[in-house]
Design an enzyme around this catalytic site. Structure first.
Site, PDB file in Angstrom:
ATOM      1  N   GLN A   9      48.131  56.891  19.623  1.00  0.00           N
ATOM      2  CA  GLN A   9      48.434  56.990  20.795  1.00  0.00           C
ATOM      3  C   GLN A   9      47.660  57.734  22.003  1.00  0.00           C
ATOM      4  OE1 GLN A   9      51.837  59.745  22.444  1.00  0.00           O
ATOM      5  NE2 GLN A   9      52.694  57.656  23.484  1.00  0.00           N
TER       6      GLN A   9
ATOM      7  N   TYR B 179      52.599  61.806  32.348  1.00  0.00           N
ATOM      8  CA  TYR B 179      51.041  62.111  31.872  1.00  0.00           C
ATOM      9  C   TYR B 179      50.184  61.367  32.818  1.00  0.00           C
ATOM     10  CZ  TYR B 179      53.304  64.185  27.939  1.00  0.00           C
ATOM     11  OH  TYR B 179      54.097  65.083  27.287  1.00  0.00           O
TER      12      TYR B 179
ATOM     13  N   ARG C 245      63.350  60.218  16.385  1.00  0.00           N
ATOM     14  CA  ARG C 245      63.978  61.380  15.547  1.00  0.00           C
ATOM     15  C   ARG C 245      64.616  60.942  14.324  1.00  0.00           C
ATOM     16  NH1 ARG C 245      67.257  62.539  21.051  1.00  0.00           N
ATOM     17  NH2 ARG C 245      66.637  60.493  21.076  1.00  0.00           N
TER      18      ARG C 245
HETATM   19  C1  LIG Z   1      59.243  65.889  18.525  1.00  0.00           C
HETATM   20  C2  LIG Z   1      59.301  64.878  19.428  1.00  0.00           C
HETATM   21  C3  LIG Z   1      57.820  64.852  19.994  1.00  0.00           C
HETATM   22  C4  LIG Z   1      57.557  63.631  20.908  1.00  0.00           C
HETATM   23  N1  LIG Z   1      56.292  63.681  21.278  1.00  0.00           N
HETATM   24  C5  LIG Z   1      55.941  62.596  21.887  1.00  0.00           C
HETATM   25  C6  LIG Z   1      54.606  62.336  22.222  1.00  0.00           C
HETATM   26  O1  LIG Z   1      53.779  63.007  21.805  1.00  0.00           O
HETATM   27  N2  LIG Z   1      54.425  61.060  22.904  1.00  0.00           N
HETATM   28  C7  LIG Z   1      55.500  60.241  23.400  1.00  0.00           C
HETATM   29  O2  LIG Z   1      54.975  59.079  23.995  1.00  0.00           O
HETATM   30  N3  LIG Z   1      56.625  60.588  23.119  1.00  0.00           N
HETATM   31  C8  LIG Z   1      56.787  61.569  22.423  1.00  0.00           C
HETATM   32  N4  LIG Z   1      58.170  61.712  22.093  1.00  0.00           N
HETATM   33  C9  LIG Z   1      59.240  60.896  22.489  1.00  0.00           C
HETATM   34  C10 LIG Z   1      59.558  59.710  21.383  1.00  0.00           C
HETATM   35  O3  LIG Z   1      58.303  59.252  20.972  1.00  0.00           O
HETATM   36  C11 LIG Z   1      60.466  59.049  21.817  1.00  0.00           C
HETATM   37  O4  LIG Z   1      60.235  58.323  22.829  1.00  0.00           O
HETATM   38  C12 LIG Z   1      61.937  59.613  21.816  1.00  0.00           C
HETATM   39  O5  LIG Z   1      62.120  60.620  20.815  1.00  0.00           O
HETATM   40  C13 LIG Z   1      63.152  58.637  21.855  1.00  0.00           C
HETATM   41  O6  LIG Z   1      63.238  57.890  20.550  1.00  0.00           O
HETATM   42  P1  LIG Z   1      64.165  58.206  19.398  1.00  0.00           P
HETATM   43  O7  LIG Z   1      65.593  58.365  20.122  1.00  0.00           O
HETATM   44  O8  LIG Z   1      63.919  57.196  18.498  1.00  0.00           O
HETATM   45  O9  LIG Z   1      63.938  59.596  19.022  1.00  0.00           O
HETATM   46  C14 LIG Z   1      58.607  62.768  21.111  1.00  0.00           C
HETATM   47  C15 LIG Z   1      59.739  63.045  20.656  1.00  0.00           C
HETATM   48  C16 LIG Z   1      60.149  64.105  19.837  1.00  0.00           C
HETATM   49  C17 LIG Z   1      61.536  64.157  19.240  1.00  0.00           C
END
Ligand SMILES: Cc1cc2nc3c(=O)[nH]c(=O)nc-3n(C[C@H](O)[C@H](O)[C@H](O)COP(=O)(O)O)c2cc1C
Length: 405
Positions: A102, A177, A353
């Site tokens: 990314q 960002y 997650r």
């Molecule tokens: C611990 C953690 C760190 C994350 N860091 C980023 C990141 O670096 N860049 C990003 O675009 N999204 C980041 N996210 C967001 C996830 O990529 C995703 O958009 C969000 O968790 C929703 O998806 P999910 O329901 O499958 O978890 C992060 C999420 C979590 C839980």
């Protein structure tokens, strides 16, 4: 076996790259790169994710330059970490999965103790609340020639990523960002060709896309993560996102990843579920920042009760607008949700997650259509990104441990 289930678990292509299925690990900054160097734990995490059966994993937050980092423990794309990146990619490849990186820039949102410039730069002069206690309280506005330099910085980083062996690049256009600071009218108050109407606010992002595309070539997969809405007053709306998606498609993006929210102003929209505020207060060592989180608390950490596929209504509008690939993200924790998203014509699904709770989730759903993941959306994982050792799932802390020597 339902058609949607079968579609998910058959090979899929992004601009010439074949994935073994349509499930992609989303970028989740893991906090496992102290000093900006990928640690053995970071390598193991992505390898373990690969072993669990995803089609591709995404290495989070590959900053385009040293000053593009939110803090000094994030990666930036440079020769100094080539061996670790090559090793990470090789180890994931051995599991049969592919690796995306990314590519992003923090813009004016930084607490980087190793910041080399005078101050972080974004579209418009602003207070940088994150940097208040790190000697970076103010952010400046990029001049047009500095914007051109920043576009080139993205292109150079992308060329490096191809050279190192990444299979794909996901450009970060969202979450508040660097690029999204330009796109959002809330944070972009410029009056030149980079400010004002949407077409001007997207210009910087499109220039980045064009330069990255030129650097990586026509036959290299480019994904882009957008916020379908910032979720703040005066920010972007889903109507804007539909137009933005059209512009990115015309600009040569292969896959649009449909997220939402703004890390700096409305982070809970990204996640839904339990508030991150208590966990962040617990983790924060600086008493002033602790107080800041408490004060900003209720306004910043809004309530979004968790529900499966919470972005589906908005993402469907992007799906209807563009013909390029569209990747769904947000709240996919059951085999049923995977089938629902697949049956609506999305090309890929990103999982965050649910993979931190169970890296074998893809394999389990493949074997058992009705499988349900046990993530409780407590969001503690997301409060640990700056903790020593980085993130873990508090329900499954052993998931990504290094094997005993
Ligand atoms: C611990 C953690 C760190 C994350 N860091 C980023 C990141 O670096 N860049 C990003 O675009 N999204 C980041 N996210 C967001 C996830 O990529 C995703 O958009 C969000 O968790 C929703 O998806 P999910 O329901 O499958 O978890 C992060 C999420 C979590 C839980």
């Amino acid at each position: 076996m339902s058609e949607a289930h079968e579609r998910c678990f058959t090979e899929a292509r992004i601009n010439g790259l074949t994935l073994r299925n349509r499930l992609i690990k989303s970028a989740t900054f893991e906090g496992k790169s102290p000093g900006g160097v990928p640690s053995p734990e970071l390598l193991r995490l992505h390898e373990r994710i690969g072993e669990g059966g995803v089609g591709m994993t995404t290495l989070a937050y590959c900053a385009a330059e040293a000053d593009g980092r939110i803090h000094e423990n994030q990666l930036y794309m440079h020769e100094g970490i080539r061996p670790q990146l090559e090793q990470l990619i090789d180890r994931v490849h051995r599991t049969g999965a592919r690796v995306a990186g990314q590519l992003g820039h923090c813009g004016n949102f930084s607490k980087n103790r190793e910041f080399q410039g005078r101050r972080p730069l974004g579209p418009t002069r602003a207070i940088n609340p994150l940097g208040l206690t790190y000697g970076l309280p103010f952010a400046g506005a990029l001049t047009v020639s500095q914007i051109r330099e920043r576009v080139q910085v993205f292109a150079q980083a992308a060329a490096f990523m191809v050279d190192v062996g990444f299979d794909a690049i996901e450009i970060h256009f969202g979450h508040g960002y660097g690029i999204s600071q330009f796109i959002s009218p809330r944070t972009n108050r410029r009056t030149d060709q980079y400010g004002g109407p949407l077409v001007n606010r997207v210009r910087f992002g499109l220039e980045v896309l064009e330069a990255v595309r030129r650097a990586v070539g026509d036959r290299f997969p480019l994904l882009g993560k957008i916020s379908m809405t910032d979720g703040v007053r005066g920010g972007t709306s889903v109507d804007d996102a539909v137009e933005i998606a059209g512009m990115l498609e015309s600009g040569g993006l292969d896959v649009i990843v449909c997220s939402g929210g703004t890390s700096s102003m409305n982070p809970m929209l990204l996640f839904h579920g339990d508030s991150m505020m208590p966990g962040l207060i617990e983790q924060e060592k600086n008493p002033l920042m602790k107080l800041g989180i408490r004060l900003a608390g209720k306004r910043m950490f809004r309530e979004y009760p968790y529900r499966e596929t919470y972005f589906l209504d908005s993402a469907r509008r992007i799906r209807e607008r563009v013909r390029c690939g569209v990747c769904y993200i947000g709240g996919v924790c059951t085999g049923e949700s995977i089938e629902r998203v697949m049956s609506e014509g999305f090309d890929f699904i990103q999982l965050g997650r649910s993979l931190l709770f169970d890296p074998d989730f893809p394999r389990r759903v493949q074997e058992e259509r009705g499988h349900r993941n046990g993530c409780t959306h407590c969001n503690r994982c997301a409060t640990l990104i700056d903790a020593p050792g980085g993130i873990l799932c508090p329900l499954k802390p052993e998931n990504f441990e290094l094997p005993a020597a």
